[in-house]
Design an enzyme around this catalytic site. Structure first.
Site, PDB file in Angstrom:
ATOM      1  N   THR A 284       0.851  -1.187   0.000  1.00  0.00           N
ATOM      2  CA  THR A 284       0.000   0.000   0.000  1.00  0.00           C
ATOM      3  C   THR A 284       0.888   1.238   0.000  1.00  0.00           C
ATOM      4  O   THR A 284       1.688   1.424   0.923  1.00  0.00           O
ATOM      5  CB  THR A 284      -0.939  -0.006   1.218  1.00  0.00           C
ATOM      6  OG1 THR A 284      -1.796  -1.149   1.129  1.00  0.00           O
ATOM      7  CG2 THR A 284      -1.785   1.247   1.259  1.00  0.00           C
TER       8      THR A 284
ATOM      9  N   HIS B 163      -8.001   4.852  -1.190  1.00  0.00           N
ATOM     10  CA  HIS B 163      -8.001   4.256   0.148  1.00  0.00           C
ATOM     11  C   HIS B 163      -9.373   4.372   0.797  1.00  0.00           C
ATOM     12  O   HIS B 163      -9.494   4.606   2.007  1.00  0.00           O
ATOM     13  CB  HIS B 163      -6.942   4.928   1.037  1.00  0.00           C
ATOM     14  CG  HIS B 163      -6.356   4.012   2.074  1.00  0.00           C
ATOM     15  ND1 HIS B 163      -5.163   3.348   1.893  1.00  0.00           N
ATOM     16  CD2 HIS B 163      -6.804   3.625   3.296  1.00  0.00           C
ATOM     17  CE1 HIS B 163      -4.897   2.620   2.972  1.00  0.00           C
ATOM     18  NE2 HIS B 163      -5.890   2.768   3.837  1.00  0.00           N
TER      19      HIS B 163
ATOM     20  N   ASP C  16     -10.432  -0.307  -6.367  1.00  0.00           N
ATOM     21  CA  ASP C  16     -10.841  -0.389  -4.970  1.00  0.00           C
ATOM     22  C   ASP C  16     -11.581   0.889  -4.604  1.00  0.00           C
ATOM     23  O   ASP C  16     -11.187   1.980  -5.014  1.00  0.00           O
ATOM     24  CB  ASP C  16      -9.595  -0.548  -4.081  1.00  0.00           C
ATOM     25  CG  ASP C  16      -9.899  -0.333  -2.614  1.00  0.00           C
ATOM     26  OD1 ASP C  16     -10.566  -1.196  -2.019  1.00  0.00           O
ATOM     27  OD2 ASP C  16      -9.466   0.694  -2.062  1.00  0.00           O
TER      28      ASP C  16
END
Length: 368
Positions: A159, A259, A290
């Site tokens: 990440t 995120h 995502d």
């Protein structure tokens, strides 16, 4: 009638039911974003603003949703996203969610801030990916890579959008801290900070500030490549320039993500960044999306705009809060049923057809 995971007819039902059984501070930790939560809201609004142009007369009597992601065959183009401290929602935490992923036939990403150690999560026999944050302690990074490999993880998900944790105002207002029975299983000394409550602070944010290394740069990706033979995924890219450079370094996949709206508030929603990122990397690596996925239709939208697959996060936690492994199984089964339905109604016999669908948006007008 009380909604359960098994009786839910959409993932929004799961969220409503999970809210009723989750403590307020834990709910805020799960659902909250950073700052004014502009990006959190925008993720969902941007997905809602994408419209598909369905095809007809295509014989969709047997839609096919399977895909190979990073060498792993999956029943649908979905991966469970890395999410910290899942024992906040259920005593079995990440192990319960991983078992559900195995039942669904999709990969489960073990979070580095897992409340269950990777060795125990491996007991699920799920296809595991392992999330990595860049740590100040390089020796600990090496140790975690070795543990992930020994546990049978199939990929490393680095990440890259957390040089420091975003200002999550709900957590700050709550003085959020972990209960004594929930710890960062990969950080044996973390309890000293993550369970210390102080008004106006987040214990989780303070721990990550001390542990994470904000000096992460492209040269470190080269080091990571030399430190593991597993496929490498970079999670948290939005700029096509960054995606193109990632592809040149030889990474196996990128995850387009802000995120979940939890880092830079005002960052572009992933679905808006996705087409440019796909163009930037061409076919040199997989591109995953995502952020905000809440239905099978959302998955088809992502495929149409260039994604190889999607990561699903909060709906998994909602199922977990309601009924552990069974609740997550119900959530993933619902998503799969919606995906099959959406593929058929869009005239898609398989995921290749979905990738060929035209799209438009409500704000920009026709785009085909």
């Amino acid at each position: 009638m009380t909604t359960t995971a098994a009786s839910a007819v959409c993932l929004a039902d799961l969220a409503t039911a999970a809210r009723s059984v989750t403590p307020d501070d834990v709910w805020d930790f799960v659902e909250g974003g950073s700052g004014a939560e502009l990006s959190l809201v925008a993720n969902r609004a941007a997905l809602d603003d994408v419209y598909l142009v369905p095809r007809v007369l295509r014989d969709v009597s047997r839609p096919h949703a399977s895909r190979v992601l990073l060498g792993t065959s999956t029943t649908m183009p979905v991966v469970v996203a890395p999410m910290a401290y899942q024992r906040l929602l259920h005593p079995d935490g990440e192990l319960a969610a991983a078992r559900a992923a195995r039942s669904a036939g999709i990969p489960f990403t073990v979070p580095m801030l897992s409340s269950v150690a990777v060795e125990e999560v491996a007991r699920s026999e799920a296809d595991l990916w392992f999330q990595l944050y860049w740590l100040r302690d390089r020796a600990m990074t090496v140790d975690l890579l070795a543990r992930a490999e020994a546990a049978g993880c199939r990929a490393i998900v680095l990440t890259v959008d957390v040089p420091l944790m975003g200002r999550r105002l709900r957590d700050l207002r709550n003085g959020f801290t972990l209960p004594r029975d929930v710890v960062a299983a990969h950080f044996p000394d973390a309890a000293a900070t993550t369970q210390l409550q102080r008004a106006g602070t987040s214990a989780v944010a303070e721990h990550t500030r001390d542990a994470f290394d904000p000096s992460l740069s492209w040269s470190d990706i080269d080091w990571l490549r030399s430190a593991t033979e597993l496929p490498i995924v970079l999670k948290g890219l939005l700029a096509p320039q960054d995606a193109a450079r990632a592809a040149r370094t030889g990474v196996d996949a990128v995850v387009v993500s802000n995120h979940g709206g939890r880092q830079l508030d005002g960052a572009l929603p992933g679905i808006r960044a996705l087409p440019a990122v796909r163009d930037a990397v061409d076919d040199s690596c997989d591109v995953l999306l995502d952020g905000g996925i809440r239905s099978g239709v959302d998955v088809v939208k992502a495929l149409a705009l260039g994604a190889s697959g999607v990561l699903v996060g909060r709906p998994v936690l909602h199922g977990l809060a309601l009924d552990g492994t069974r609740g997550v199984e119900d959530a993933l089964a619902l998503l799969r049923a919606e995906l099959d339905h959406a593929l058929a109604l869009a005239g898609c016999r398989d995921l290749g057809d979905a990738a060929g669908l035209a799209t438009t948006t409500g704000t920009r007008g026709p785009g085909w």
